[in-house]
Motif scaffolding. Sequence first.
Motif, PDB file in Angstrom:
ATOM      1  N   ARG A 110      17.920  -8.719  -2.953  1.00 50.74           N
ATOM      2  CA  ARG A 110      18.116  -9.725  -1.898  1.00 50.74           C
ATOM      3  C   ARG A 110      17.270 -10.976  -2.108  1.00 50.74           C
ATOM      4  NH1 ARG A 110      16.991  -6.526   3.433  1.00 50.74           N
ATOM      5  NH2 ARG A 110      15.330  -5.833   2.088  1.00 50.74           N
ATOM      6  N   LYS A 111      16.458 -10.966  -3.146  1.00 50.92           N
ATOM      7  CA  LYS A 111      15.553 -12.085  -3.435  1.00 50.92           C
ATOM      8  C   LYS A 111      14.709 -12.425  -2.217  1.00 50.92           C
ATOM      9  CE  LYS A 111      18.279 -13.941  -7.127  1.00 50.92           C
ATOM     10  NZ  LYS A 111      19.654 -13.795  -7.281  1.00 50.92           N
ATOM     11  N   ALA A 112      13.971 -11.417  -1.764  1.00 49.71           N
ATOM     12  CA  ALA A 112      13.144 -11.566  -0.563  1.00 49.71           C
ATOM     13  C   ALA A 112      11.814 -10.838  -0.740  1.00 49.71           C
ATOM     14  CB  ALA A 112      13.880 -11.007   0.648  1.00 49.71           C
ATOM     15  N   GLY A 113      10.794 -11.320  -0.053  1.00 55.06           N
ATOM     16  CA  GLY A 113       9.476 -10.711  -0.108  1.00 55.06           C
ATOM     17  C   GLY A 113       9.346  -9.448   0.726  1.00 55.06           C
ATOM     18  N   ASP A 114      10.393  -9.073   1.432  1.00 55.29           N
ATOM     19  CA  ASP A 114      10.374  -7.860   2.257  1.00 55.29           C
ATOM     20  C   ASP A 114      11.153  -6.758   1.543  1.00 55.29           C
ATOM     21  OD1 ASP A 114      10.484  -5.877   4.146  1.00 55.29           O
ATOM     22  OD2 ASP A 114      11.752  -6.980   5.544  1.00 55.29           O
ATOM     23  N   PRO A 115      10.453  -5.777   0.968  1.00 52.92           N
ATOM     24  CA  PRO A 115      11.141  -4.707   0.241  1.00 52.92           C
ATOM     25  C   PRO A 115      11.618  -3.563   1.146  1.00 52.92           C
ATOM     26  CG  PRO A 115       8.799  -4.414   0.015  1.00 52.92           C
ATOM     27  CD  PRO A 115       9.001  -5.671   0.840  1.00 52.92           C
ATOM     28  N   HIS A 116      12.030  -3.887   2.378  1.00 55.64           N
ATOM     29  CA  HIS A 116      12.470  -2.864   3.333  1.00 55.64           C
ATOM     30  C   HIS A 116      13.576  -2.000   2.729  1.00 55.64           C
ATOM     31  CE1 HIS A 116      13.357  -0.891   7.081  1.00 55.64           C
ATOM     32  NE2 HIS A 116      14.620  -1.180   6.910  1.00 55.64           N
ATOM     33  N   ASP A 117      13.474  -0.718   2.926  1.00 58.61           N
ATOM     34  CA  ASP A 117      14.411   0.265   2.368  1.00 58.61           C
ATOM     35  C   ASP A 117      15.531   0.569   3.359  1.00 58.61           C
ATOM     36  OD1 ASP A 117      15.634   2.263   0.939  1.00 58.61           O
ATOM     37  OD2 ASP A 117      13.917   3.610   0.928  1.00 58.61           O
ATOM     38  N   GLU A 118      16.718   0.068   3.084  1.00 61.47           N
ATOM     39  CA  GLU A 118      17.867   0.308   3.962  1.00 61.47           C
ATOM     40  C   GLU A 118      18.526   1.659   3.704  1.00 61.47           C
ATOM     41  OE1 GLU A 118      20.616  -2.956   3.866  1.00 61.47           O
ATOM     42  OE2 GLU A 118      18.989  -4.419   3.952  1.00 61.47           O
ATOM     43  N   TYR A 119      18.231   2.298   2.587  1.00 68.54           N
ATOM     44  CA  TYR A 119      18.917   3.528   2.194  1.00 68.54           C
ATOM     45  C   TYR A 119      18.040   4.770   2.250  1.00 68.54           C
ATOM     46  CZ  TYR A 119      22.058  -0.074   0.583  1.00 68.54           C
ATOM     47  OH  TYR A 119      22.871  -1.167   0.521  1.00 68.54           O
ATOM     48  N   GLY A 120      16.732   4.606   2.161  1.00 67.87           N
ATOM     49  CA  GLY A 120      15.819   5.742   2.256  1.00 67.87           C
ATOM     50  C   GLY A 120      15.431   6.361   0.921  1.00 67.87           C
TER      51      GLY A 120
ATOM     52  N   GLY B 229      13.789   0.166  -2.212  1.00 67.25           N
ATOM     53  CA  GLY B 229      12.789  -0.415  -1.327  1.00 67.25           C
ATOM     54  C   GLY B 229      11.852   0.654  -0.813  1.00 67.25           C
ATOM     55  N   VAL B 230      11.145   0.338   0.264  1.00 66.28           N
ATOM     56  CA  VAL B 230      10.227   1.300   0.864  1.00 66.28           C
ATOM     57  C   VAL B 230      10.089   0.979   2.350  1.00 66.28           C
ATOM     58  CG1 VAL B 230       8.138  -0.036   0.367  1.00 66.28           C
ATOM     59  CG2 VAL B 230       7.978   2.436   0.599  1.00 66.28           C
ATOM     60  N   ALA B 231       9.992   2.031   3.156  1.00 66.12           N
ATOM     61  CA  ALA B 231       9.757   1.852   4.590  1.00 66.12           C
ATOM     62  C   ALA B 231       8.280   1.539   4.773  1.00 66.12           C
ATOM     63  CB  ALA B 231      10.152   3.108   5.361  1.00 66.12           C
ATOM     64  N   LEU B 232       7.969   0.281   5.046  1.00 68.15           N
ATOM     65  CA  LEU B 232       6.582  -0.157   5.140  1.00 68.15           C
ATOM     66  C   LEU B 232       5.829   0.489   6.287  1.00 68.15           C
ATOM     67  CD1 LEU B 232       7.150  -3.953   4.446  1.00 68.15           C
ATOM     68  CD2 LEU B 232       6.480  -2.174   2.822  1.00 68.15           C
ATOM     69  N   ASP B 233       6.564   1.007   7.266  1.00 67.03           N
ATOM     70  CA  ASP B 233       5.929   1.641   8.424  1.00 67.03           C
ATOM     71  C   ASP B 233       5.948   3.166   8.360  1.00 67.03           C
ATOM     72  OD1 ASP B 233       8.654   1.927   8.736  1.00 67.03           O
ATOM     73  OD2 ASP B 233       8.679   1.352  10.850  1.00 67.03           O
ATOM     74  N   HIS B 234       6.292   3.734   7.213  1.00 70.96           N
ATOM     75  CA  HIS B 234       6.356   5.188   7.057  1.00 70.96           C
ATOM     76  C   HIS B 234       4.960   5.793   7.235  1.00 70.96           C
ATOM     77  CE1 HIS B 234       6.814   9.124   5.224  1.00 70.96           C
ATOM     78  NE2 HIS B 234       8.120   8.971   5.384  1.00 70.96           N
ATOM     79  N   ALA B 235       4.860   6.816   8.045  1.00 68.34           N
ATOM     80  CA  ALA B 235       3.562   7.419   8.391  1.00 68.34           C
ATOM     81  C   ALA B 235       2.755   7.844   7.162  1.00 68.34           C
ATOM     82  CB  ALA B 235       3.770   8.617   9.319  1.00 68.34           C
ATOM     83  N   ASP B 236       3.403   8.364   6.137  1.00 67.60           N
ATOM     84  CA  ASP B 236       2.685   8.840   4.950  1.00 67.60           C
ATOM     85  C   ASP B 236       2.360   7.720   3.962  1.00 67.60           C
ATOM     86  OD1 ASP B 236       2.754  11.455   5.851  1.00 67.60           O
ATOM     87  OD2 ASP B 236       4.597  11.930   4.765  1.00 67.60           O
ATOM     88  N   LEU B 237       2.978   6.566   4.124  1.00 65.63           N
ATOM     89  CA  LEU B 237       2.828   5.520   3.120  1.00 65.63           C
ATOM     90  C   LEU B 237       2.102   4.265   3.602  1.00 65.63           C
ATOM     91  CD1 LEU B 237       6.421   5.703   1.601  1.00 65.63           C
ATOM     92  CD2 LEU B 237       4.339   6.762   0.725  1.00 65.63           C
ATOM     93  N   LYS B 238       2.192   3.960   4.881  1.00 68.99           N
ATOM     94  CA  LYS B 238       1.714   2.657   5.357  1.00 68.99           C
ATOM     95  C   LYS B 238       0.237   2.390   5.078  1.00 68.99           C
ATOM     96  CE  LYS B 238       1.110   4.173  10.137  1.00 68.99           C
ATOM     97  NZ  LYS B 238       1.591   3.992  11.503  1.00 68.99           N
TER      98      LYS B 238
END
Length: 108
Positions: free
Chosen positions: A89-99, A47-56
């Motif tokens: 998870r079959k979801a539209g939110d690709p939140h990264d739980e592992y980093g 996944g990816v942290a959608l709120d990451h300062a370098d990526l958002k």
Amino acid sequence: DDSVPPNDPSWGKQWDMGRIRVEEAWAHVARLEQPPRPTIVAVIDSGVALDHADLKEVLWTNPGEIPGNGIDDDGNGYIDDVHGYDFFRKAGDPHDEYGHGTHCAGVI
């Protein structure tokens, strides 16, 4: 050596970048003097942290989706896939739980 170190305050922690000689690659690309072109890169990972300062500010946004409405607006079979899709998870939110996916996206 015409490589230029980045202005990333965490650069010193990224030992792997020196190992793959990324600064030399950046210098080579800069010497090509090509105008920048929009490029979309998919990261297949945790996944990816959608709120990451370098990526958002540079994350791809699906122009055919309306966030959070629970509808597959673009008709591609995935609901609310605004910044990608979590196929595990079959979801539209690709939140990264592992980093790890966020780390990979940051390297790219």
